[in-house]
Scaffold this active site. Structure first.
Site, short mmCIF file in Angstrom:
data_model
loop_
_atom_site.label_atom_id
_atom_site.label_comp_id
_atom_site.label_asym_id
_atom_site.label_seq_id
_atom_site.Cartn_x
_atom_site.Cartn_y
_atom_site.Cartn_z
N SER A 110 -10.83 -6.07 9.39
CA SER A 110 -11.98 -5.34 8.90
C SER A 110 -12.83 -6.37 8.19
O SER A 110 -12.40 -6.95 7.21
CB SER A 110 -11.51 -4.24 7.94
OG SER A 110 -12.54 -3.33 7.69
N GLU B 43 -6.24 -1.31 14.50
CA GLU B 43 -7.13 -2.10 13.65
C GLU B 43 -6.37 -3.30 13.09
O GLU B 43 -5.38 -3.14 12.38
CB GLU B 43 -7.65 -1.22 12.50
CG GLU B 43 -8.62 -1.95 11.59
CD GLU B 43 -8.96 -1.13 10.35
OE1 GLU B 43 -8.99 0.12 10.45
OE2 GLU B 43 -9.19 -1.73 9.29
N ARG C 65 2.11 1.33 10.57
CA ARG C 65 1.61 1.59 9.21
C ARG C 65 2.79 1.52 8.26
O ARG C 65 3.63 2.42 8.25
CB ARG C 65 0.96 2.98 9.15
CG ARG C 65 0.32 3.31 7.80
CD ARG C 65 -0.23 4.72 7.78
NE ARG C 65 -1.34 4.89 8.69
CZ ARG C 65 -2.61 4.58 8.40
NH1 ARG C 65 -2.90 4.09 7.23
NH2 ARG C 65 -3.56 4.78 9.27
N ARG D 202 0.83 -1.20 0.00
CA ARG D 202 0.00 0.00 0.00
C ARG D 202 0.86 1.25 0.00
O ARG D 202 1.77 1.39 0.82
CB ARG D 202 -0.91 0.00 1.23
CG ARG D 202 -1.81 -1.22 1.27
CD ARG D 202 -2.82 -1.19 2.38
NE ARG D 202 -3.63 -2.40 2.33
CZ ARG D 202 -4.63 -2.68 3.16
NH1 ARG D 202 -4.94 -1.82 4.12
NH2 ARG D 202 -5.31 -3.80 3.04
N ARG E 195 0.38 -5.64 13.09
CA ARG E 195 -0.31 -5.07 14.24
C ARG E 195 -0.61 -6.12 15.29
O ARG E 195 -0.64 -5.83 16.49
CB ARG E 195 -1.58 -4.34 13.79
CG ARG E 195 -1.24 -3.09 12.98
CD ARG E 195 -2.46 -2.35 12.54
NE ARG E 195 -2.10 -1.21 11.70
CZ ARG E 195 -2.99 -0.48 11.05
NH1 ARG E 195 -4.28 -0.76 11.13
NH2 ARG E 195 -2.59 0.54 10.33
#
Length: 426
Positions: free
Chosen positions: A352, A349, A277, A262, A390
RNA sequence: GGAGAGGUGGCAGAGCGGUUGAAUGCGUCGGUUUCGAAAACCGAUAUAGGUGAAAGCCUAUCGGGGGUUCGAAUCCCCCCCUCUCCGCCA
């Protein structure tokens, strides 16, 4: 993509749904364009029918050796030109309509709470409690390098900022998590494991909704027109694109471990410390292809599979039900799982879980043949189970000891050759 | 990367530029027959879109895109994919 026919018959329902999302969609513009396209299409097809009939007549006349053939040909040619003119116009407008539809979001399900942004998401559940420490817990960006299991500086040296590397027990721990996630899904939850390409075509990216709207978030190999996947959702959901699946074979459930790439354009400086991140990370994904009747209940089952992993790792987490304003472009309903990172003092997070209803299926042409032998669009669901870095953060921050070592959660020990503690010398 | 072969309906496999959405076989579904089943026989069996109250009518689709032609699965060009052989390579 939404159902254009549905928009035609109930525009107000769509207006309300998009308004709840805070999405500005020009419903009247879409409907007007659609109206024009269909009018042109009817006209073009009418002329084409005449052309076809004329051609057929010429064929028969030519066979019979008729005399007026040349004249008939000229007439047919004129009709053909007329058709082409109308059809060219139709094609241009239809392209315009398609392009407009591709950037229109999926309406949320009616029971998604209305809200403007992330601040209005609801905590649907909380599991466990924040771990208590007799010392000040450290963040992973201090713990990791001190133990020699993470190296941020050298990763930045070879790839630039936003990349991390793992080393020794850290790399092994990451691999253990992947293996344990996959094994749990395949042996206990009934998923079929896949290994898939990490580079996909623009068409594939369009199928799941990354393109055309989010091109700036993707890494692209320009010479080959291939893109690096931002999540396994993309290759896995598109695996059956253009196919028709028998209803008896549903639900199709896949789990897949891939790296995710990403660009994180526009996210510079926001929660970017350490592993939080990064431009490349590993993730185990689960994807369902299911029926419209089942999809809502299946979403809960899928979410349960992700939650279960966090529970067995002994990690404190909460479930957020995203409000309309925070739900992703293609999703109709999303639950985020956030794990507590006591060192970084933050909720992260790690999953999802979403249902896309038929939004992706319409783009990717994913259909099933029902028991009544009718063709229908599938519903697609997916969720992370789980995102590696994470999880790793929460794990080492939660299981850290006063001396800076890490206790390995019992479920992972078999994957680490029985190792129960990570120390600086390990 | 080089050379060759090929891509047609759920599958296999035909197809002269002309009433071909496409022969034939298999499969599937319905029926006849049977106590039941098999076999045999009869019939049906693509998708998408437009239009219509409906029946229906119309359009498109033979890997994808252009072109020639009144008319293309059939001819021409470009691209993609698969297979075989050679080369290279983890």
């Amino acid at each position: 993509m939404i159902d254009l026919a549905a928009l035609r018959t109930q525009p107000d329902a769509f207006r309300a749904a998009w308004s709840a999302r805070g999405a500005a969609v020009d419903v009247d513009g879409l409907l007007a364009l659609d109206q024009q396209v269909r009018a042109l299409k009817t006209r073009a097809e009418g002329i084409k029918a005449e052309v076809n009939a004329a051609s057929k007549a010429i064929g028969m006349a030519a066979k019979a050796g008729g005399a007026a053939v040349e004249e008939a040909k000229a007439k047919a040619r004129a009709l053909g030109d007329q058709h082409k003119a109308v059809d060219t116009e139709r094609e241009a407008l239809e392209k315009e309509l398609q392009a407009a539809l591709m950037v229109v979001p999926n309406p949320c399900l009616p029971d998604v709470p209305v809200g403007k942004d992330a601040s209005e998401n609801r905590v649907a559940a909380t599991w466990g409690t924040a771990p208590a420490f007799a010392f000040a817990p450290k963040a992973h960006w201090d713990l990791g390098p001190a133990l020699g299991i993470m190296d941020f500086e050298r990763a930045a040296k070879i790839s630039g900022s936003g990349f991390a590397s793992l080393r020794g027990a850290g790399a092994r721990l990451s691999r253990a998590l992947v293996s344990w996630f996959l094994d749990t899904h395949t042996t206990r939850n009934g998923y079929t494991e896949l290994a898939v390409p990490y580079l996909v075509t623009p068409k594939t990216m369009t199928g799941t909704g990354q393109l055309p709207k989010f091109a700036d978030q993707l890494y692209r190999c320009a010479d080959d027109d291939l893109l690096l996947i931002p999540t396994a959702e993309v290759p896995v959901t598109n695996l059956h694109a253009g196919e028709i699946i028998d209803e008896a074979a549903l639900p199709v459930r896949y789990t897949c471990h891939t790296p995710c790439f990403r660009r994180e354009a526009g996210a510079a400086g926001v929660g970017t410390r350490g592993l939080t991140r990064v431009h490349q990370f590993d993730k185990v994904e689960v994807v369902w292809l299911t029926t419209p009747e089942r999809s809502r209940a299946d979403l809960d089952t899928l979410r349960g599979h992700a939650e279960h992993l966090l529970q067995e790792l002994g990690l404190h987490y909460r479930v957020l039900q995203l409000c309309t304003g925070d739900t992703g472009f293609g999703s109709a309903m999303t639950f985020d799982l956030e794990v507590w990172a006591p060192g970084a003092n933050a909720w992260l997070e790690v999953s999802s879980c979403s249902t896309f209803t038929d939004f992706q299926s319409r783009r990717a042409d994913l259909r099933y043949r029902g028991a009544d032998s009718k063709l229908r669009l599938l519903h697609t669901l997916n969720g992370s189970a789980l995102a590696l870095p994470r999880c790793l953060i929460a794990l080492i921050e939660t299981w850290q000891q006063a001396d800076g070592s890490i206790t390995v959660p019992p479920v992972l020990r078999p994957y680490l050759g029985g190792l129960d503690r990570i120390t600086a010398t390990a």
